[in-house]
Design a protein around this motif. Structure first.
Motif, PDB file in Angstrom:
ATOM      1  N   THR A  12       0.840  -1.210   0.000  1.00 51.53           N
ATOM      2  CA  THR A  12       0.000   0.000   0.000  1.00 51.53           C
ATOM      3  C   THR A  12       0.872   1.256   0.000  1.00 51.53           C
ATOM      4  O   THR A  12       0.381   2.344  -0.244  1.00 51.53           O
ATOM      5  CB  THR A  12      -0.924   0.058   1.243  1.00 51.53           C
ATOM      6  OG1 THR A  12      -0.126  -0.143   2.410  1.00 51.53           O
ATOM      7  CG2 THR A  12      -2.005  -0.981   1.180  1.00 51.53           C
ATOM      8  N   GLU A  15       2.601   0.731  -4.079  1.00 53.02           N
ATOM      9  CA  GLU A  15       1.849   0.014  -5.106  1.00 53.02           C
ATOM     10  C   GLU A  15       2.692  -0.950  -5.940  1.00 53.02           C
ATOM     11  O   GLU A  15       2.404  -1.202  -7.106  1.00 53.02           O
ATOM     12  CB  GLU A  15       1.098   0.999  -6.017  1.00 53.02           C
ATOM     13  CG  GLU A  15       0.118   1.862  -5.245  1.00 53.02           C
ATOM     14  CD  GLU A  15      -1.002   2.402  -6.112  1.00 53.02           C
ATOM     15  OE1 GLU A  15      -0.680   3.056  -7.112  1.00 53.02           O
ATOM     16  OE2 GLU A  15      -2.177   2.164  -5.785  1.00 53.02           O
ATOM     17  N   GLN A 204     -11.581   1.554  -4.171  1.00 50.07           N
ATOM     18  CA  GLN A 204     -10.656   2.625  -3.792  1.00 50.07           C
ATOM     19  C   GLN A 204     -10.875   3.017  -2.327  1.00 50.07           C
ATOM     20  O   GLN A 204      -9.927   3.254  -1.589  1.00 50.07           O
ATOM     21  CB  GLN A 204     -10.913   3.831  -4.707  1.00 50.07           C
ATOM     22  CG  GLN A 204     -10.023   5.035  -4.444  1.00 50.07           C
ATOM     23  CD  GLN A 204      -8.598   4.812  -4.956  1.00 50.07           C
ATOM     24  OE1 GLN A 204      -8.406   4.435  -6.098  1.00 50.07           O
ATOM     25  NE2 GLN A 204      -7.606   5.023  -4.109  1.00 50.07           N
ATOM     26  N   GLU A 205     -12.151   3.048  -1.942  1.00 51.23           N
ATOM     27  CA  GLU A 205     -12.497   3.423  -0.574  1.00 51.23           C
ATOM     28  C   GLU A 205     -11.854   2.477   0.450  1.00 51.23           C
ATOM     29  O   GLU A 205     -11.301   2.906   1.450  1.00 51.23           O
ATOM     30  CB  GLU A 205     -14.020   3.298  -0.456  1.00 51.23           C
ATOM     31  CG  GLU A 205     -14.719   4.445   0.178  1.00 51.23           C
ATOM     32  CD  GLU A 205     -16.205   4.125   0.322  1.00 51.23           C
ATOM     33  OE1 GLU A 205     -16.731   3.248  -0.424  1.00 51.23           O
ATOM     34  OE2 GLU A 205     -16.835   4.743   1.189  1.00 51.23           O
ATOM     35  N   GLN A 206     -11.939   1.180   0.151  1.00 52.46           N
ATOM     36  CA  GLN A 206     -11.333   0.185   1.056  1.00 52.46           C
ATOM     37  C   GLN A 206      -9.823   0.371   1.091  1.00 52.46           C
ATOM     38  O   GLN A 206      -9.206   0.345   2.158  1.00 52.46           O
ATOM     39  CB  GLN A 206     -11.661  -1.239   0.582  1.00 52.46           C
ATOM     40  CG  GLN A 206     -13.115  -1.607   0.753  1.00 52.46           C
ATOM     41  CD  GLN A 206     -13.454  -2.932   0.062  1.00 52.46           C
ATOM     42  OE1 GLN A 206     -12.802  -3.348  -0.898  1.00 52.46           O
ATOM     43  NE2 GLN A 206     -14.491  -3.589   0.555  1.00 52.46           N
ATOM     44  N   LEU A 207      -9.245   0.586  -0.082  1.00 48.37           N
ATOM     45  CA  LEU A 207      -7.805   0.755  -0.170  1.00 48.37           C
ATOM     46  C   LEU A 207      -7.360   1.983   0.622  1.00 48.37           C
ATOM     47  O   LEU A 207      -6.389   1.920   1.393  1.00 48.37           O
ATOM     48  CB  LEU A 207      -7.386   0.890  -1.637  1.00 48.37           C
ATOM     49  CG  LEU A 207      -5.900   1.079  -1.875  1.00 48.37           C
ATOM     50  CD1 LEU A 207      -5.128  -0.165  -1.456  1.00 48.37           C
ATOM     51  CD2 LEU A 207      -5.616   1.388  -3.345  1.00 48.37           C
ATOM     52  N   ASP A 208      -8.083   3.090   0.473  1.00 51.43           N
ATOM     53  CA  ASP A 208      -7.726   4.320   1.179  1.00 51.43           C
ATOM     54  C   ASP A 208      -7.791   4.103   2.685  1.00 51.43           C
ATOM     55  O   ASP A 208      -6.904   4.533   3.419  1.00 51.43           O
ATOM     56  CB  ASP A 208      -8.670   5.471   0.785  1.00 51.43           C
ATOM     57  CG  ASP A 208      -8.430   5.917  -0.649  1.00 51.43           C
ATOM     58  OD1 ASP A 208      -7.368   5.562  -1.208  1.00 51.43           O
ATOM     59  OD2 ASP A 208      -9.310   6.604  -1.208  1.00 51.43           O
ATOM     60  N   PHE A 209      -8.853   3.433   3.122  1.00 52.75           N
ATOM     61  CA  PHE A 209      -8.961   3.192   4.559  1.00 52.75           C
ATOM     62  C   PHE A 209      -7.790   2.338   5.047  1.00 52.75           C
ATOM     63  O   PHE A 209      -7.148   2.657   6.052  1.00 52.75           O
ATOM     64  CB  PHE A 209     -10.298   2.516   4.905  1.00 52.75           C
ATOM     65  CG  PHE A 209     -10.369   2.098   6.344  1.00 52.75           C
ATOM     66  CD1 PHE A 209     -10.504   3.049   7.354  1.00 52.75           C
ATOM     67  CD2 PHE A 209     -10.260   0.756   6.702  1.00 52.75           C
ATOM     68  CE1 PHE A 209     -10.537   2.665   8.696  1.00 52.75           C
ATOM     69  CE2 PHE A 209     -10.282   0.371   8.040  1.00 52.75           C
ATOM     70  CZ  PHE A 209     -10.425   1.331   9.036  1.00 52.75           C
ATOM     71  N   SER A 211      -4.793   1.914   3.769  1.00 57.51           N
ATOM     72  CA  SER A 211      -3.518   2.650   3.807  1.00 57.51           C
ATOM     73  C   SER A 211      -3.495   3.606   4.991  1.00 57.51           C
ATOM     74  O   SER A 211      -2.463   3.775   5.619  1.00 57.51           O
ATOM     75  CB  SER A 211      -3.244   3.487   2.559  1.00 57.51           C
ATOM     76  OG  SER A 211      -3.817   2.960   1.448  1.00 57.51           O
ATOM     77  N   SER A 212      -4.656   4.208   5.286  1.00 60.42           N
ATOM     78  CA  SER A 212      -4.681   5.190   6.377  1.00 60.42           C
ATOM     79  C   SER A 212      -4.406   4.548   7.734  1.00 60.42           C
ATOM     80  O   SER A 212      -3.945   5.202   8.652  1.00 60.42           O
ATOM     81  CB  SER A 212      -6.023   5.934   6.402  1.00 60.42           C
ATOM     82  OG  SER A 212      -7.010   5.119   7.000  1.00 60.42           O
ATOM     83  N   TYR A 222      -9.449  -5.172  -6.751  1.00 59.96           N
ATOM     84  CA  TYR A 222      -9.123  -3.778  -7.065  1.00 59.96           C
ATOM     85  C   TYR A 222      -7.878  -3.736  -7.954  1.00 59.96           C
ATOM     86  O   TYR A 222      -7.839  -3.002  -8.939  1.00 59.96           O
ATOM     87  CB  TYR A 222      -8.880  -2.969  -5.781  1.00 59.96           C
ATOM     88  CG  TYR A 222      -8.461  -1.542  -6.069  1.00 59.96           C
ATOM     89  CD1 TYR A 222      -9.408  -0.578  -6.425  1.00 59.96           C
ATOM     90  CD2 TYR A 222      -7.122  -1.161  -6.030  1.00 59.96           C
ATOM     91  CE1 TYR A 222      -9.036   0.716  -6.733  1.00 59.96           C
ATOM     92  CE2 TYR A 222      -6.731   0.139  -6.330  1.00 59.96           C
ATOM     93  CZ  TYR A 222      -7.699   1.071  -6.681  1.00 59.96           C
ATOM     94  OH  TYR A 222      -7.321   2.344  -6.991  1.00 59.96           O
TER      95      TYR A 222
END
Ligand code: C2E
Ligand code: CA
Ligand code: CA
Length: 240
Positions: A12, A15, A204-209, A211-212, A222
């Motif tokens: 993450t 990439e 993308q939403e899951q990925l952003d969460f 990574s955060s 994805y």
């Protein structure tokens, strides 16, 4: 009729592809491509899964060997080990002999194991894991959070990686409770010195969460579905 597909695992942070999971596919001569959920349980009850898993291991070894021979920097590939193997007292020797036949460094092979709710089986499973670990293989606890003894197993099992179950990913976006559970699991794994991977990442939403909350590695549609080895090699070239 069996073939091995690879699904990439991505960092993450940058990439890049950091590994892959080997997943079996059955190319039935009449019925076409059959997915594991439709046959794994049958093969677990008749014992054929043992042959499947060794076949997958061997294909993965051939693949890693060919990367090494071709001067391609290899990635760690994980192989699923059914619980049925735990009753095989020669498992570790058999695994070592397959991997050594291809001269593949043990640290390039990872085994994904699932927890068990049966206590005697758990003790035995941990013994097997210790042997695999001391032979130099990487171990990951698959489907973390889906069983009854997740934390109990985590206490004693010598795993390197915690693989958060795909079904939590749906929860993540749906409820704050889901987010809290995943975030706490990631934090706990890190405090235990483990790598964390989330599987089933589709949006993308899951990925952003993820990574955060510093979840290091993700695997899911994805980025890519499981693909044949030659397609995986193209991905590998692009994302190194
Ligand atoms: P698993 O070990 O949890 O493998 C991950 C499953 O999630 C794979 O299904 C993969 O295709 C799927 N997946 C990955 N990303 C996504 C996503 O973003 N969304 C969704 N909805 N699914 C995603 P697959 O290949 O159908 O395998 C199903 C299960 O069958 C595996 O679950 C594993 O338990 C078993 N299996 C597969 N290959 C083998 C094998 O060689 N040996 C053994 N013992 N079991 C295997
Ligand atoms: Ca798995
Ligand atoms: Ca899994």
């Amino acid at each position: 009729e069996f073939i091995v597909y690879l699904q990439p695992k991505y960092s993450t942070v940058d990439e890049k592809i950091v590994g892959a999971e080997a997943l079996i596919r059955w190319k039935h001569h009449e019925r076409g491509l059959i997915c594991p959920n439709d046959f794994i349980s049958v093969f677990e009850s008749n014992g054929f899964i043992v042959k499947i898993d060794f076949f997958v291991l061997e294909e993965v070894c051939k693949c890693i060997k060919s990367w090494i021979d071709d001067g391609i920097e290899p990635v760690v590939v994980s192989v699923n080990l059914s619980r049925v193997h735990m009753y095989d007292s020669n498992l570790v020797d058999e695994v070592v002999s397959v991997v050594d036949k291809y001269g593949v460094p043990h640290e390039l092979i990872e085994f994904e194991l699932t927890e068990t709710i049966i206590f005697e089986e758990l003790e035995h499973l941990i013994e097997v894991m210790k042997k695999l670990k001391s032979a130099g293989f990487v171990l990951s606890m698959d489907d973390f959070g889906s069983g009854y003894s997740s934390l109990n197993m985590l206490r004693n099992a010598p795993v390197d990686t915690l693989k958060i179950d795909r079904f939590f990913l749906d929860e993540i976006m749906a409820t704050d409770r889901g987010k809290i559970i995943v975030e706490a699991s990631v934090r706990m794994a890190k405090q235990l010195g483990l790598a964390v991977i989330a599987e089933g990442v589709e949006t993308q939403e899951q990925l952003d969460f993820l990574s955060s909350i510093d979840c290091d590695i993700v695997q899911g549609y994805y980025y890519s579905r499981p693909v044949p080895v030659n397609e995986f090699e193209i991905f590998m070239e692009k994302h190194r």
